[in-house]
Design an enzyme around this catalytic site. Structure first.
Site, mmCIF file in Angstrom:
data_model
loop_
_atom_site.group_PDB
_atom_site.id
_atom_site.type_symbol
_atom_site.label_atom_id
_atom_site.label_comp_id
_atom_site.label_asym_id
_atom_site.label_seq_id
_atom_site.Cartn_x
_atom_site.Cartn_y
_atom_site.Cartn_z
ATOM 1 N N THR A 5 -39.764 18.170 -0.559
ATOM 2 C CA THR A 5 -39.002 17.846 -1.756
ATOM 3 C C THR A 5 -37.960 18.919 -2.022
ATOM 4 O OG1 THR A 5 -39.268 17.140 -4.038
ATOM 5 C CG2 THR A 5 -40.478 19.093 -3.394
ATOM 6 N N LYS A 37 -41.458 14.352 -9.654
ATOM 7 C CA LYS A 37 -42.080 15.615 -9.246
ATOM 8 C C LYS A 37 -41.888 16.712 -10.282
ATOM 9 C CE LYS A 37 -40.795 14.216 -4.647
ATOM 10 N NZ LYS A 37 -39.938 14.519 -3.511
ATOM 11 N N GLY A 49 -41.990 21.908 -11.975
ATOM 12 C CA GLY A 49 -41.758 21.085 -10.801
ATOM 13 C C GLY A 49 -42.639 21.565 -9.669
ATOM 14 N N SER A 129 -38.107 21.916 0.628
ATOM 15 C CA SER A 129 -37.369 21.922 1.892
ATOM 16 C C SER A 129 -35.861 21.959 1.696
ATOM 17 C CB SER A 129 -37.762 20.711 2.735
ATOM 18 O OG SER A 129 -37.541 19.512 2.025
#
Length: 178
Positions: A5, A37, A49, A129
Site C-alpha cells: 500500500t 487503510k 494508516g 511500497s
C-alpha cells in the site's frame, strides 16, 4: 518495504491529513481496489494508516486505540507504550507491518521492531511500497506549489499510484482541522 500500500500524512499549520490508496494485493494479483487503510481514532482526534496485512491492521489498530484511551489521547505517550508492547510480544513482533499516526501536533511512524520515528521536518511521513514516491512528490509540492493540505496529499498519492504497481489511484483522505 511492504508490497502492500501507500499511506501519506501531512501536518501543516491549519490541518492534519492522512491518505491511502485502495489496492489490496496478494502476490501478483489485485484482490480489491477500494479498501480503506486509514481511520480516525480516539474521538476523531488521531489519524492512523497501516501498511501490511489486513488482519494485522485490525489487531494493531484496536490495540493502539486501547492504549490511546488509557493515555487519554496523549499521542506521544501512546506511541511509546504501543511500541514497547509491539516489540515485547513474540507474536506481534513477527508481523510485517507499519503504522503511521498523527494528530495536530505530531506525526509518528511505528514498526514492530520498536521504531518510533518522528520525521525530521515534522510535517510529512509515508509508509508502504509507494511511500518513497509519495513522500518525494509531497516534498516537491510543498516546496514549489501552493496547495491545500488535502490537495497536497491527494496529488502526491496519485503520483505514487502512477509509479508503484502495489498502489492504485483510488485515494481516500481523512482530515483534522485546527
Amino acid at each position: 518495504m511492504f508490497e502492500a500500500t501507500t499511506i501519506l500524512a501531512f501536518r501543516g499549520d491549519n490541518h492534519a491529513v492522512i491518505g491511502g490508496d485502495g489496492q489490496v494485493t496478494f502476490g501478483d494479483t489485485v484482490l480489491k481496489g477500494n479498501a480503506t487503510k486509514i481511520r480516525t481514532l480516539y474521538e476523531g482526534e488521531i489519524l492512523a494508516g497501516f501498511a501490511g496485512s489486513t488482519a494485522d491492521a485490525f489487531n494493531l489498530f484496536d490495540m493502539f486505540e486501547g492504549i490511546l484511551n488509557e493515555k487519554r489521547g496523549d499521542l506521544l505517550k501512546s506511541v511509546v507504550e504501543f511500541s514497547k508492547m509491539w516489540r515485547k510480544d513474540k507474536h506481534l513482533r513477527q508481523l510485517e507491518a507499519m503504522m503511521l499516526v498523527l494528530n495536530k501536533e505530531h506525526i509518528f511512524i511505528l514498526s514492530g521492531t520498536g521504531d518510533v520515528v518522528e520525521p525530521e521536518d515534522g510535517e510529512i511521513a509515508a509508509i508502504g511500497s509507494g511511500g518513497n514516491y509519495a513522500l518525494s512528490a509531497a516534498r516537491a509540492l510543498r516546496r514549489h506549489a501552493n496547495l491545500s493540505a488535502d490537495k497536497l496529499v491527494k496529488e502526491s498519492l496519485l503520483i505514487a499510484g502512477e509509479l508503484c504497481i502495489y498502489t492504485n489511484t483510488n485515494i481516500k483522505l481523512l482530515e483534522l482541522k485546527k
